[in-house]
Design a protein around this motif. Structure first.
Motif, PDB file in Angstrom:
ATOM      1  N   ARG A  53      19.804  71.909  39.223  1.00 57.82           N
ATOM      2  CA  ARG A  53      21.277  71.934  39.084  1.00 57.82           C
ATOM      3  C   ARG A  53      22.173  70.502  39.077  1.00 57.82           C
ATOM      4  O   ARG A  53      22.794  70.415  38.349  1.00 57.82           O
ATOM      5  CB  ARG A  53      22.067  72.761  40.468  1.00 57.82           C
ATOM      6  N   ASN A  54      21.310  69.694  39.747  1.00 56.28           N
ATOM      7  CA  ASN A  54      21.941  68.307  39.774  1.00 56.28           C
ATOM      8  C   ASN A  54      21.864  67.572  38.480  1.00 56.28           C
ATOM      9  O   ASN A  54      22.395  66.656  37.896  1.00 56.28           O
ATOM     10  CB  ASN A  54      21.441  67.355  41.037  1.00 56.28           C
ATOM     11  N   LEU A  55      20.347  67.770  37.671  1.00 53.85           N
ATOM     12  CA  LEU A  55      20.050  67.533  36.513  1.00 53.85           C
ATOM     13  C   LEU A  55      21.162  67.971  35.612  1.00 53.85           C
ATOM     14  O   LEU A  55      21.690  67.059  34.709  1.00 53.85           O
ATOM     15  CB  LEU A  55      18.780  67.807  36.173  1.00 53.85           C
ATOM     16  N   VAL A  56      21.455  68.983  35.339  1.00 59.95           N
ATOM     17  CA  VAL A  56      22.434  69.758  34.534  1.00 59.95           C
ATOM     18  C   VAL A  56      23.645  68.899  34.784  1.00 59.95           C
ATOM     19  O   VAL A  56      24.452  68.960  33.850  1.00 59.95           O
ATOM     20  CB  VAL A  56      22.398  71.094  35.064  1.00 59.95           C
ATOM     21  N   VAL A  62      24.555  62.972  46.466  1.00 57.33           N
ATOM     22  CA  VAL A  62      24.137  62.139  47.581  1.00 57.33           C
ATOM     23  C   VAL A  62      25.148  60.814  47.666  1.00 57.33           C
ATOM     24  O   VAL A  62      25.567  60.523  46.370  1.00 57.33           O
ATOM     25  CB  VAL A  62      22.749  61.511  47.513  1.00 57.33           C
ATOM     26  N   ILE A  63      25.892  60.266  48.726  1.00 62.80           N
ATOM     27  CA  ILE A  63      26.497  59.489  49.012  1.00 62.80           C
ATOM     28  C   ILE A  63      25.920  58.261  49.646  1.00 62.80           C
ATOM     29  O   ILE A  63      25.352  58.604  50.467  1.00 62.80           O
ATOM     30  CB  ILE A  63      27.787  59.682  49.660  1.00 62.80           C
ATOM     31  N   GLY A  64      25.766  57.143  49.278  1.00 63.79           N
ATOM     32  CA  GLY A  64      25.105  55.800  49.576  1.00 63.79           C
ATOM     33  C   GLY A  64      26.197  55.429  50.585  1.00 63.79           C
ATOM     34  O   GLY A  64      27.271  55.394  50.450  1.00 63.79           O
ATOM     35  N   VAL A  65      25.550  55.042  51.876  1.00 60.83           N
ATOM     36  CA  VAL A  65      26.307  54.241  52.844  1.00 60.83           C
ATOM     37  C   VAL A  65      25.739  52.911  53.147  1.00 60.83           C
ATOM     38  O   VAL A  65      24.700  52.690  53.459  1.00 60.83           O
ATOM     39  CB  VAL A  65      26.397  55.045  54.308  1.00 60.83           C
ATOM     40  N   ILE A  66      26.532  52.086  52.856  1.00 62.36           N
ATOM     41  CA  ILE A  66      26.152  50.571  52.964  1.00 62.36           C
ATOM     42  C   ILE A  66      26.575  49.815  54.372  1.00 62.36           C
ATOM     43  O   ILE A  66      27.753  49.574  54.265  1.00 62.36           O
ATOM     44  CB  ILE A  66      26.616  49.655  51.985  1.00 62.36           C
ATOM     45  N   MET A  67      25.584  49.572  54.950  1.00 59.89           N
ATOM     46  CA  MET A  67      25.784  48.918  56.300  1.00 59.89           C
ATOM     47  C   MET A  67      26.144  47.350  56.099  1.00 59.89           C
ATOM     48  O   MET A  67      25.496  46.700  55.304  1.00 59.89           O
ATOM     49  CB  MET A  67      24.791  49.249  57.397  1.00 59.89           C
ATOM     50  N   PRO A  68      26.643  46.646  57.227  1.00 62.91           N
ATOM     51  CA  PRO A  68      26.518  45.272  57.076  1.00 62.91           C
ATOM     52  C   PRO A  68      24.901  44.762  57.325  1.00 62.91           C
ATOM     53  O   PRO A  68      24.110  45.605  57.867  1.00 62.91           O
ATOM     54  CB  PRO A  68      27.173  44.849  58.256  1.00 62.91           C
ATOM     55  N   SER A  69      24.668  43.597  57.017  1.00 63.63           N
ATOM     56  CA  SER A  69      23.218  43.446  57.018  1.00 63.63           C
ATOM     57  C   SER A  69      22.850  43.383  58.306  1.00 63.63           C
ATOM     58  O   SER A  69      23.435  43.118  59.436  1.00 63.63           O
ATOM     59  CB  SER A  69      23.138  41.831  56.573  1.00 63.63           C
ATOM     60  N   LEU A  98      23.245  62.048  52.411  1.00 67.62           N
ATOM     61  CA  LEU A  98      23.900  60.680  52.746  1.00 67.62           C
ATOM     62  C   LEU A  98      22.476  59.901  52.607  1.00 67.62           C
ATOM     63  O   LEU A  98      21.432  60.311  52.828  1.00 67.62           O
ATOM     64  CB  LEU A  98      24.555  60.342  54.047  1.00 67.62           C
ATOM     65  N   TYR A  99      22.793  58.447  51.894  1.00 65.56           N
ATOM     66  CA  TYR A  99      21.559  57.665  51.839  1.00 65.56           C
ATOM     67  C   TYR A  99      21.972  56.433  52.611  1.00 65.56           C
ATOM     68  O   TYR A  99      22.790  55.759  52.035  1.00 65.56           O
ATOM     69  CB  TYR A  99      21.256  57.304  50.195  1.00 65.56           C
ATOM     70  N   VAL A 117      22.739  51.938  41.977  1.00 70.33           N
ATOM     71  CA  VAL A 117      23.529  52.444  40.556  1.00 70.33           C
ATOM     72  C   VAL A 117      22.853  52.478  39.424  1.00 70.33           C
ATOM     73  O   VAL A 117      22.923  53.595  38.706  1.00 70.33           O
ATOM     74  CB  VAL A 117      24.744  51.238  40.513  1.00 70.33           C
ATOM     75  N   HIS A 118      21.833  51.633  39.468  1.00 71.78           N
ATOM     76  CA  HIS A 118      21.043  51.687  37.882  1.00 71.78           C
ATOM     77  C   HIS A 118      20.309  52.700  37.692  1.00 71.78           C
ATOM     78  O   HIS A 118      19.823  53.386  36.737  1.00 71.78           O
ATOM     79  CB  HIS A 118      20.137  50.574  37.702  1.00 71.78           C
ATOM     80  N   SER A 119      19.603  53.091  38.922  1.00 70.53           N
ATOM     81  CA  SER A 119      18.687  54.452  39.343  1.00 70.53           C
ATOM     82  C   SER A 119      19.574  55.726  39.259  1.00 70.53           C
ATOM     83  O   SER A 119      18.719  57.053  39.408  1.00 70.53           O
ATOM     84  CB  SER A 119      17.765  54.176  40.102  1.00 70.53           C
ATOM     85  N   ARG A 120      20.853  55.520  39.325  1.00 63.58           N
ATOM     86  CA  ARG A 120      21.534  56.732  39.748  1.00 63.58           C
ATOM     87  C   ARG A 120      21.050  57.719  40.827  1.00 63.58           C
ATOM     88  O   ARG A 120      21.140  59.013  41.053  1.00 63.58           O
ATOM     89  CB  ARG A 120      21.749  57.728  38.574  1.00 63.58           C
ATOM     90  N   ARG A 121      20.557  56.947  41.791  1.00 67.59           N
ATOM     91  CA  ARG A 121      20.202  57.565  43.353  1.00 67.59           C
ATOM     92  C   ARG A 121      21.302  58.233  43.873  1.00 67.59           C
ATOM     93  O   ARG A 121      21.072  59.087  44.591  1.00 67.59           O
ATOM     94  CB  ARG A 121      19.439  56.574  44.136  1.00 67.59           C
ATOM     95  N   VAL A 122      22.371  57.766  43.794  1.00 71.63           N
ATOM     96  CA  VAL A 122      23.594  58.147  44.601  1.00 71.63           C
ATOM     97  C   VAL A 122      24.740  58.450  43.662  1.00 71.63           C
ATOM     98  O   VAL A 122      24.793  57.903  42.371  1.00 71.63           O
ATOM     99  CB  VAL A 122      23.985  57.270  45.832  1.00 71.63           C
ATOM    100  N   ASP A 123      25.622  59.257  43.956  1.00 70.84           N
ATOM    101  CA  ASP A 123      26.865  59.315  43.160  1.00 70.84           C
ATOM    102  C   ASP A 123      28.028  58.660  43.345  1.00 70.84           C
ATOM    103  O   ASP A 123      28.988  58.323  42.624  1.00 70.84           O
ATOM    104  CB  ASP A 123      27.458  61.085  43.225  1.00 70.84           C
ATOM    105  N   GLY A 124      27.999  58.098  44.718  1.00 67.89           N
ATOM    106  CA  GLY A 124      29.153  56.994  44.980  1.00 67.89           C
ATOM    107  C   GLY A 124      28.436  56.149  46.179  1.00 67.89           C
ATOM    108  O   GLY A 124      27.617  56.649  46.824  1.00 67.89           O
ATOM    109  N   LEU A 125      29.467  55.226  46.600  1.00 62.01           N
ATOM    110  CA  LEU A 125      29.218  54.580  47.798  1.00 62.01           C
ATOM    111  C   LEU A 125      30.167  54.345  48.753  1.00 62.01           C
ATOM    112  O   LEU A 125      31.645  54.227  48.482  1.00 62.01           O
ATOM    113  CB  LEU A 125      28.757  53.115  47.408  1.00 62.01           C
TER     114      LEU A 125
END
Length: 342
Positions: A53-56, A62-69, A98-99, A117-125
């Motif tokens: 379904r996601n391919l279609v 999936v949402i990416g969550v970016i922590m501080p370093s 979540l990623y 972003v380039h691999s489309r691993r997530v829909d947003g961040l």
């Protein structure tokens, strides 16, 4: 035997397209039909092929969550589990995964974001930090990729970036005014990393309050350390070595404040009799400290929940204009502050 959508449709006496719409939670399908179809799906043991379904839909859900370093020790600070709890609550409601980024350096964070972003691993961040000249934000804007910041973007980007934040200038000004009302006039400011907008804004509020009260700013009373327990301890050593130490301390983070309390205790400096301490965040440990910590509740859960809502809206409608949302705050008065008596 593999159960298909057609099997569900036949048992529920609806069209296969109706089953597909129920799976997608289409708002045009009545709740009665949804309940009937979902009951049949459970009865037959049918589970939708999410990947197909996601391919279609050209989405990952999936949402990416970016922590501080990791060099800033985010996993030691209870702010992050609480904001993640808010993000997770909204993501679960809307069936998003979540990623979580756990990169060790700022350079690695940028590389990981580029890969997502380039691999489309997530829909947003969702970015759980905001600093000066962050290359991650420049990259995401260049790629027109959906993202939201928990924090304050640079002033020149506030019309272009969606964010959820507190009014940290107003909050720190209020905390400083509170101590001024308690007759303190040598008030120290203990900030986190100096290039973070939360530190910059809270310092601005602190300075505004002192200037309005006619108190000359003393740069020696402004120190900056990592927002961890040890950072608070180091700040106390630095401040108490001044020729004229402060009578009160504003700490930009509760975890740092616990380090402040511990070091003051080891120096036989009584809180609040000899030193008032106030802080920000109102995490659970602030009410369990000795003594319980006066702090500003910034509604961390709501920051995360609203950020997840906003990034999902940007995923569903990339043309949605960017916006900033300010979450309110309120003072929690406990036992670490009192009127100053010379």
């Amino acid at each position: 035997m593999t159960i298909t959508i057609k099997d569900v449709a036949k048992r529920a006496n609806v069209a296969p397209s109706t089953v597909s719409r129920v799976i997608a939670n289409n708002p045009n399908i009545s709740m009665r039909t949804k309940e009937k179809v979902r009951s049949v799906m459970e009865e037959l043991g049918y589970y939708p092929n999410v990947n197909a379904r996601n391919l279609v839909n050209n989405r990952t859900n999936v949402i990416g969550v970016i922590m501080p370093s990791a060099s800033y020790a985010p996993f030691q600070n209870p702010f992050f589990p609480e904001v993640l709890r808010g993000i997770t609550a909204e993501a679960n409601e809307k069936r998003y995964g979540l990623y979580l980024s756990t990169s060790q350096t700022e350079e690695a964070i940028l590389d990981e974001v580029k890969d997502m972003v380039h691999s489309r691993r997530v829909d947003g961040l969702i970015l759980l930090y905001s600093t000066i000249d962050d290359p991650v934000i420049d990259f995401l804007l260049e790629k027109s990729f959906p993202f939201v910041i928990v924090g304050q973007p640079a002033e020149q980007l506030r019309e272009a970036v969606s964010f959820v934040n507190n009014d940290n200038v107003k909050a720190a000004k209020m905390m400083t005014e509170y101590l001024l009302l308690l007759k303190h006039n040598r008030i120290a400011f203990i900030g986190g990393r100096s290039d973070a907008f939360v530190t910059i804004d809270r310092k601005s509020g602190y300075c505004e309050a002192l200037e309005a009260a006619g108190i000359e700013l003393d740069e020696s009373l402004m120190v900056y350390h990592d927002e961890i327990f040890e950072g608070g301890e180091k700040a106390v050593i630095e401040l108490m070595s001044r020729k004229t130490p402060p009578s009160a301390m504003i700490v930009t983070d509760d975890l740092m404040a616990l380090g402040v309390l511990r070091m003051l205790f080891s120096m036989n400096i009584s809180v609040p009799d000899d030193m008032s301490v106030v802080s920000f965040n109102n995490v659970l440990m602030s009410k369990l400290s000795t003594p319980p910590l006066t702090t500003l509740d910034i509604r961390i859960f709501e920051l995360g929940y609203k950020a997840a809502q906003m990034v999902r809206q940007r995923i569903l409608d990339p043309e949605t204009p960017p916006k900033g949302l300010i979450v309110d705050h309120h003072l929690i008065r406990r036992a670490t502050s009192k009127t100053y008596v010379e």
